[in-house]
Scaffold this active site. Structure first.
Site, short mmCIF file in Angstrom:
data_model
loop_
_atom_site.label_atom_id
_atom_site.label_comp_id
_atom_site.label_asym_id
_atom_site.label_seq_id
_atom_site.Cartn_x
_atom_site.Cartn_y
_atom_site.Cartn_z
N ASP A 44 47.41 5.67 94.41
CA ASP A 44 48.20 4.95 95.22
C ASP A 44 49.45 4.77 94.46
O ASP A 44 49.85 3.89 93.44
CB ASP A 44 47.74 3.72 95.72
CG ASP A 44 48.56 2.85 96.53
OD1 ASP A 44 48.45 2.97 97.89
OD2 ASP A 44 49.14 2.02 96.07
N TYR A 49 57.57 2.26 91.81
CA TYR A 49 56.91 1.96 90.66
C TYR A 49 57.20 2.55 89.36
O TYR A 49 57.16 2.45 88.27
CB TYR A 49 55.42 2.53 90.73
CG TYR A 49 54.55 1.49 92.01
CD1 TYR A 49 54.96 0.52 92.24
CD2 TYR A 49 53.47 2.24 92.37
CE1 TYR A 49 54.29 -0.23 93.40
CE2 TYR A 49 52.61 1.37 93.27
CZ TYR A 49 53.40 0.10 94.11
OH TYR A 49 52.61 -0.27 95.00
N LYS A 78 55.16 5.69 98.75
CA LYS A 78 55.51 4.45 99.63
C LYS A 78 57.14 4.88 99.61
O LYS A 78 57.99 4.86 98.92
CB LYS A 78 55.14 3.30 99.52
CG LYS A 78 53.88 3.03 99.17
CD LYS A 78 53.32 1.58 98.85
CE LYS A 78 51.94 1.65 98.44
NZ LYS A 78 51.76 1.62 97.02
N HIS A 111 56.95 0.81 102.79
CA HIS A 111 56.51 -0.05 101.72
C HIS A 111 56.55 -1.33 102.30
O HIS A 111 55.59 -2.19 102.02
CB HIS A 111 57.30 0.08 100.45
CG HIS A 111 56.68 -0.09 99.19
ND1 HIS A 111 56.89 0.31 98.17
CD2 HIS A 111 55.74 -1.29 98.97
CE1 HIS A 111 56.18 -0.13 97.07
NE2 HIS A 111 55.39 -1.14 97.71
N1 LIG Z 1 52.02 -2.15 99.15
C1 LIG Z 1 52.45 -2.98 98.48
O1 LIG Z 1 53.38 -3.61 98.64
C2 LIG Z 1 51.61 -3.31 97.21
C3 LIG Z 1 51.89 -4.49 96.29
C4 LIG Z 1 51.14 -4.69 95.23
C5 LIG Z 1 50.15 -3.73 94.93
N2 LIG Z 1 49.99 -2.52 95.51
C6 LIG Z 1 48.97 -1.44 95.10
O2 LIG Z 1 47.87 -1.75 94.84
C7 LIG Z 1 47.32 -1.66 93.60
C8 LIG Z 1 46.58 -2.69 92.90
O3 LIG Z 1 47.10 -4.01 93.33
P1 LIG Z 1 47.55 -4.78 91.80
O4 LIG Z 1 48.05 -3.57 90.73
O5 LIG Z 1 48.53 -5.70 92.20
O6 LIG Z 1 46.49 -5.45 91.32
P2 LIG Z 1 44.74 -5.51 91.05
O7 LIG Z 1 44.35 -4.10 91.20
O8 LIG Z 1 44.23 -6.26 92.00
O9 LIG Z 1 44.64 -6.24 89.60
C9 LIG Z 1 45.34 -5.57 88.50
C10 LIG Z 1 44.81 -6.51 87.22
O10 LIG Z 1 43.42 -6.60 87.19
C11 LIG Z 1 42.92 -6.13 85.83
N3 LIG Z 1 41.65 -5.52 86.18
C12 LIG Z 1 41.50 -4.30 86.91
N4 LIG Z 1 40.22 -4.10 86.74
C13 LIG Z 1 39.63 -5.05 86.52
C14 LIG Z 1 38.16 -5.40 86.01
N5 LIG Z 1 36.99 -4.61 86.72
N6 LIG Z 1 37.81 -6.66 85.73
C15 LIG Z 1 38.81 -7.49 85.12
N7 LIG Z 1 40.22 -7.32 85.42
C16 LIG Z 1 40.56 -5.98 86.01
C17 LIG Z 1 44.03 -5.22 85.52
O11 LIG Z 1 44.05 -5.50 83.92
P3 LIG Z 1 43.70 -4.08 83.05
O12 LIG Z 1 44.70 -2.89 83.37
O13 LIG Z 1 44.15 -4.53 81.67
O14 LIG Z 1 42.39 -3.45 83.28
C18 LIG Z 1 45.33 -5.80 86.11
O15 LIG Z 1 45.66 -6.82 85.20
C19 LIG Z 1 48.72 -1.41 92.91
O16 LIG Z 1 48.44 -0.88 91.53
C20 LIG Z 1 49.62 -0.60 93.76
O17 LIG Z 1 49.21 0.73 93.74
C21 LIG Z 1 50.60 -2.29 96.63
#
Ligand SMILES: NC(=O)c1ccc[n+]([C@@H]2O[C@H](COP(=O)([O-])OP(=O)(O)OC[C@H]3O[C@@H](n4cnc5c(N)ncnc54)[C@H](OP(=O)(O)O)[C@@H]3O)[C@@H](O)[C@H]2O)c1
Length: 328
Positions: A44, A49, A78, A111
Site C-alpha cells: 500500500d 509517501y 494514491k 487519497h
Molecule cells: N489513506 C491514508 O490517508 C493513510 C493514512 C495513514 C496510513 N495509511 C496507510 O496505512 C499504513 C499503516 O498505517 P500506519 O503506517 O499509520 O500505522 P500502523 O501500521 O498502524 O503502525 C505502524 C507503527 O506500529 C509499529 N508496529 C508495526 N507492527 C507492530 C507490531 N506487531 N507490534 C508492535 N508495533 C508494531 C511500527 O513500528 P516498527 O516499524 O518499528 O515496527 C510503527 O511505529 C501506512 O503505512 C499507509 O500505507 C494510509
C-alpha cells in the site's frame, strides 16, 4: 498464503498487506524485497509517501529474480490532492507508474477528498502540502475548485485504459461516498479509512458492507503511528498496546499472543483488510500471519469495539487549523 477478499470487480485482494508510509528511502527497496520473500503480496503506497521509486526497486528485484510474478502482487498507490483536476489525474498515475517501474496498478485510490492547487512536477514532487512559493512563505494551502466526482470520473478512465485494475476512495465519510455511488460508472472497489478501537466507524463500515465496497483499515494501532510525528493527540491518548482490555484478551489466548495481534485480528474479523507498516522482520511475520494464529470470540470483538471514542489521529480539520488559517 494470506487470506484473500474478492472485490466488487472480481479481483482478489490479500486481507493483509504492507503499508509503505514512513518507510525511509534508504531502506525501502530492501524492506519491500524482504517483505515479498516473507510472503507479503500487497503493498500500500502513495505518491505522497515519497518512496515510490524505492518501492518499485524492491518489487522489480523480486520480479527479476523470479520470486513472484507481477500477477501474484497487488500494488496500490494514491492520487495526491494536488492532482485532482481531471487534466492531471492520468499524469499523476503515469508518474507513479514510471517511479514504480510498473505498467499498471491493482488499485488506485483518491487519497483525500480535498483538491489542492496544482503544482507541476518540476516545481516540487511529491508536493505534499506545498501549493506554491507564495503560499509556502505563510504556511498556507490553496485549494482548487474541483468537485470530487469530477476527479472520480477521471479515475474511471484510468480503468478503461488499463492503467489500474480498480479504483478506490480514502478518508471519505458516508455522504460523499453516497454521492460517488449516485454519479459513478465504475463503483469504488475499496474505501481506505483510519480504523482502530478508538475509531470504529460502525455506520460507515456497515454502509460499505451493504454496498459491497471493501473496507481497508489504516493506522490499526491507533495513536502508535502518530507518536513519531510528534502528535500531541497521540501522546495524550493511552496506547492501545497497553490498554487493559486488549491486554486481558491477549492473555486469554495464550502467552505468545501479543496485543498487536489482538488489534489486527479484531479488524480482520470485522472483514476489514489491514496494511500494518513495520520495519522489523519479526513484526512483519507476526502481522502477516495473524489470521491463521488467532480467532477472537464474538464477545471479545464487541468488548474491543466498545472502546470507541471517535478519536481521529489523521484529521484533515487539523490541516485547516495549521494551514488554511480559517479557524485560527
Ligand atoms: N489513506 C491514508 O490517508 C493513510 C493514512 C495513514 C496510513 N495509511 C496507510 O496505512 C499504513 C499503516 O498505517 P500506519 O503506517 O499509520 O500505522 P500502523 O501500521 O498502524 O503502525 C505502524 C507503527 O506500529 C509499529 N508496529 C508495526 N507492527 C507492530 C507490531 N506487531 N507490534 C508492535 N508495533 C508494531 C511500527 O513500528 P516498527 O516499524 O518499528 O515496527 C510503527 O511505529 C501506512 O503505512 C499507509 O500505507 C494510509
Amino acid at each position: 498464503m494470506t487470506a484473500m477478499i474478492t472485490l466488487n470487480n472480481g479481483l482478489k485482494m490479500p486481507l493483509v498487506g504492507l503499508g509503505c508510509w514512513k518507510i525511509p528511502n534508504d531502506v525501502c527497496a530492501s524492506q519491500v524485497y524482504e517483505a515479498i520473500k516473507l510472503g507479503y503480496r500487497l503493498f500500500d503506497g502513495a505518491a505522497d509517501y515519497g518512496n515510490e521509486k524505492e518501492v518499485g526497486q524492491g518489487i522489480n528485484k523480486a520480479l527479476s529474480e523470479g520470486i513472484v510474478k507481477r500477477s501474484d502482487l497487488f500494488i496500490i498507490s494514491k492520487l495526491w490532492n494536488t492532482f485532482h483536476h481531471p487534466d492531471h489525474v492520468k499524469l499523476a498515475l503515469q508518474r507513479t507508474l514510471s517511479d514504480l517501474g510498473l505498467d499498471y496498478l491493482d488499485l488506485y485510490y483518491i487519497h483525500f477528498p480535498l483538491a489542492f492547487k496544482y503544482v507541476p512536477f518540476e516545481e516540487k514532487y511529491p508536493p505534499c502540502f506545498y501549493t506554491g512559493a507564495e503560499d509556502a512563505k505563510i504556511g498556507k494551502i490553496s485549494l482548487q475548485n474541483v468537485p470530487y466526482l469530477d476527479t472520480y470520473r477521471a479515475m474511471e478512465k484510468l480503468v478503461d485504459e488499463g492503467l489500474t485494475k480498480s479504483i478506490g476512495v480514502s478518508n471519505l465519510q458516508g455522504s460523499i461516498l453516497q454521492d460517488v455511488l449516485m454519479g459513478c460508472r465504475i463503483r469504488p472497489a475499496a474505501l481506505q479509512i483510519e480504523h482502530h478501537p478508538y475509531l470504529t466507524q460502525e455506520h460507515l463500515v456497515q454502509f460499505c458492507k451493504n454496498e459491497n465496497i471493501a473496507v481497508v483499515s489504516y493506522s490499526s494501532f491507533g495513536p502508535q503511528s502518530f507518536l513519531e510525528l510528534g502528535s500531541k493527540r497521540a501522546e495524550d491518548t493511552p496506547a492501545l498496546f497497553d490498554h487493559p482490555v486488549i491486554k486481558k484478551i491477549a492473555a486469554a489466548h495464550g502467552k505468545d499472543v501479543t496485543t498487536s495481534e489482538v488489534l489486527l485480528r479484531w479488524a480482520t474479523q470485522r472483514d476489514i483488510a489491514i496494511i500494518p507498516k513495520s520495519s522489523r522482520k519479526e513484526r512483519l511475520l507476526l502481522n502477516l500471519n495473524v489470521n491463521e494464529k488467532l480467532t477472537l470470540t464474538e464477545a471479545e470483538l464487541l468488548e474491543i469495539s466498545a472502546l470507541n471514542k471517535n478519536i481521529r489521529f489523521n484529521d484533515t480539520w487539523d490541516w485547516n487549523n495549521m494551514h488554511f488559517g480559517s479557524f485560527a
